[in-house]
Design a protein around this motif. Structure first.
Motif, short mmCIF file in Angstrom:
data_model
loop_
_atom_site.label_atom_id
_atom_site.label_comp_id
_atom_site.label_asym_id
_atom_site.label_seq_id
_atom_site.Cartn_x
_atom_site.Cartn_y
_atom_site.Cartn_z
N TYR A 18 1.19 -1.49 0.04
CA TYR A 18 0.25 0.29 -0.06
C TYR A 18 1.05 1.47 -0.24
O TYR A 18 1.94 1.09 0.12
N ARG A 19 -0.08 2.36 -0.17
CA ARG A 19 1.06 3.39 -0.56
C ARG A 19 -0.04 4.47 0.07
O ARG A 19 -1.06 4.37 0.44
N LEU A 20 0.77 5.92 0.98
CA LEU A 20 0.22 6.47 1.50
C LEU A 20 0.22 8.54 0.77
O LEU A 20 1.20 8.51 -0.54
N VAL A 21 -0.57 8.70 -0.31
CA VAL A 21 -1.08 9.65 -0.03
C VAL A 21 -1.00 11.24 0.28
O VAL A 21 -2.18 10.93 1.16
N HIS A 22 -1.24 12.38 -0.44
CA HIS A 22 -1.63 13.67 0.26
C HIS A 22 -2.10 14.34 -0.98
O HIS A 22 -1.53 14.65 -2.05
N PHE A 23 -3.19 15.25 -1.07
CA PHE A 23 -3.64 16.23 -1.64
C PHE A 23 -2.83 17.43 -1.25
O PHE A 23 -3.01 18.33 -0.51
N ASP A 24 -2.47 17.53 -2.77
CA ASP A 24 -1.42 19.17 -2.68
C ASP A 24 -2.76 19.87 -2.95
O ASP A 24 -3.45 20.30 -3.47
N PRO A 25 -2.03 21.23 -2.11
CA PRO A 25 -3.40 22.38 -2.41
C PRO A 25 -3.63 22.91 -4.22
O PRO A 25 -5.08 23.15 -4.26
N ASN A 26 -2.75 22.61 -5.10
CA ASN A 26 -2.99 23.00 -6.10
C ASN A 26 -3.63 21.67 -7.21
O ASN A 26 -3.75 22.02 -8.61
N MET A 27 -4.23 20.65 -6.27
CA MET A 27 -4.98 19.32 -7.25
C MET A 27 -6.78 20.07 -6.60
O MET A 27 -6.80 20.69 -6.25
N VAL A 28 -7.04 19.64 -7.68
CA VAL A 28 -8.51 19.94 -8.29
C VAL A 28 -9.07 18.86 -7.45
O VAL A 28 -9.59 17.76 -7.43
N PRO A 29 -10.10 19.35 -6.11
CA PRO A 29 -10.82 18.81 -5.30
C PRO A 29 -11.80 18.24 -6.16
O PRO A 29 -12.76 17.63 -7.36
N ARG A 30 -12.59 16.77 -5.52
CA ARG A 30 -14.33 16.19 -6.28
C ARG A 30 -15.27 16.77 -5.98
O ARG A 30 -15.36 18.25 -4.54
N ASN A 31 -16.22 16.76 -6.54
CA ASN A 31 -17.74 17.67 -6.33
C ASN A 31 -18.99 16.23 -5.95
O ASN A 31 -18.62 15.71 -5.63
N SER A 32 -19.47 17.19 -4.64
CA SER A 32 -20.07 16.43 -3.66
C SER A 32 -21.24 15.52 -4.66
O SER A 32 -21.93 14.44 -4.44
N LYS A 33 -21.91 16.34 -5.54
CA LYS A 33 -22.98 16.35 -6.03
C LYS A 33 -22.81 15.86 -7.23
O LYS A 33 -23.81 14.64 -8.05
N ASP A 34 -21.46 14.96 -7.56
CA ASP A 34 -21.01 13.44 -8.49
C ASP A 34 -21.74 12.37 -7.66
O ASP A 34 -21.85 11.20 -8.00
N PHE A 35 -22.36 12.66 -5.96
CA PHE A 35 -22.48 11.72 -5.59
C PHE A 35 -23.85 11.92 -5.39
O PHE A 35 -24.73 10.40 -5.25
N PHE A 36 -24.28 12.16 -4.56
CA PHE A 36 -25.87 12.83 -4.34
C PHE A 36 -25.95 13.76 -4.49
O PHE A 36 -25.39 15.14 -4.40
N ASP A 37 -27.44 13.88 -5.02
CA ASP A 37 -28.01 15.23 -5.59
C ASP A 37 -28.76 16.59 -5.02
O ASP A 37 -28.78 17.36 -5.01
N THR A 38 -28.51 15.67 -4.07
CA THR A 38 -28.55 16.69 -2.13
C THR A 38 -27.74 18.32 -2.89
O THR A 38 -27.88 18.70 -1.75
N PHE A 39 -26.88 17.92 -2.73
CA PHE A 39 -25.18 18.89 -2.92
C PHE A 39 -25.65 19.61 -3.73
O PHE A 39 -25.92 19.86 -4.70
#
Length: 334
Positions: A175-196
């Motif tokens: 397994y590996r450990l990764v980190h989200f850098d601030p210049n990366m693109v986040p995910r959209n909550s709405k892709d999972f539930f349309d309540t967002f």
């Protein structure tokens, strides 16, 4: 601050120009978007607030599925809670092909503790020497395309030492450990539930930047259980006291400190809740079976929640700011 619980302050009258501008905005943006813009543009003193509780705990989970860190103060960003070098669920364990690894697959992840200071994280686990890693991985480290619940997001590799440490503790495949850098693109909550909404963003959480739970809800659940469970079974970001069981389900818009949040949906619970946070053992039954006996959604909402019981409430961030343990929680009323 009004101890009676209701803070009623005058609302401004819309003049002809204000009304015309609002109508024009409705036409351009649509009702929901225009309403959010108008509410956010109003001064805090023009909101009608009802006191509903007090913050009794704040928790950040730096590595997804690992132990949380209780803090007295937290900054609330659009992506969730942050305190010093620790941001909520901005580190992730992955397989070598990029697929996420959570405690659903590796229950003993819950035994890994994380602390942060001086630009680094320290990982601790039973029978393991502590591991120190920089908060920001070196620039030359590779970036992985990670897969979470059918969506893609990047993560920068935290290095061989971190990968070997986690693999050795879990006695697993590499397994590996990764980190989200601030210049990366986040995910959209709405892709999972349309309540967002479209502006609700997440890094590695399941679907929401913040989850709120009340002490009363936990107490009510424990009154039904032979073996009591802990707040750590449910991993809220904000724990609230001074309200009735499940009252958090009704908080559509809340103000805490200078932060404003909007309730989006209930938190659908899974087998993760059955992992003992002290032993890392999953029994796959309680408290999930008890929750299913009385916390299933209304039949009209089964398209959203399916057969998952609800416990806690997900929120999106309307206004960023700072929270502290002891802050009063207000519900916005209209």
């Amino acid at each position: 601050m009004v101890d009676s619980g209701l803070l009623s302050l005058p609302k401004p009258r819309l003049g002809w120009f204000g009304a015309s501008a609002a109508l024009a905005l409705l036409a351009v943006l649509g009702t929901a978007a225009a309403w959010r813009w108008w509410r956010r543009s109003r001064p805090r003193g023009q909101l009608r607030l009802k006191r509903v509780g007090t913050v009794s705990g704040l928790f950040i989970y730096p590595i997804k599925s690992c132990r949380g860190v209780a803090v007295e103060r937290a900054e609330v960003t659009k992506l969730g809670l942050r305190s010093g070098d620790m941001s909520d669920r901005c580190w992730l364990v992955i397989k070598e092909d990029g697929h996420m690894v959570t405690a659903r697959q590796e229950p003993q992840l819950v035994l890994i503790s994380v602390t942060g200071e001086n630009g680094g994280l320290t990982l601790s686990a039973p029978e393991m020497s502590d591991l120190h890693i920089p908060v920001r991985p070196p620039t030359e480290n590779p970036v992985h395309n990670c897969r979470l619940f059918g969506t893609d997001i990047q993560g920068k590799d935290c290095g061989e030492e971190a990968a070997q440490w986690i693999t050795a503790f879990l006695k697993s495949e590499p397994y590996r450990l990764v980190h989200f850098d601030p210049n990366m693109v986040p995910r959209n909550s709405k892709d999972f539930f349309d309540t967002f909404q479209a502006d609700d963003k997440i890094v590695y959480p399941d679907c929401s930047p913040v989850m709120v739970l009340s002490e009363a809800s936990l107490g009510e659940l424990n009154s039904r259980l032979e073996k009591k469970v802990q707040i750590r079974n449910f991993r809220p970001n904000i724990l609230v006291t001074g309200c009735s069981p499940y009252e958090e389900d009704t908080w559509n818009d809340i103000v805490i400190g200078d932060v404003e949040m909007k309730g989006k949906m209930g938190c659908p619970r899974c087998i993760f809740t059955t992992i003992d946070p002290d032993t890392g053992i999953m029994d796959r039954k309680e408290p999930l079976e008890t929750l299913k006996s009385y916390r299933l959604c209304d039949p009209s909402e089964q398209r959203i929640y399916k057969s998952h019981p609800l416990f806690g409430w997900y929120f999106g961030i309307d206004k960023t700011g700072t929270l502290r343990v002891g802050d009063l929680v207000y519900k916005i009323t209209w």
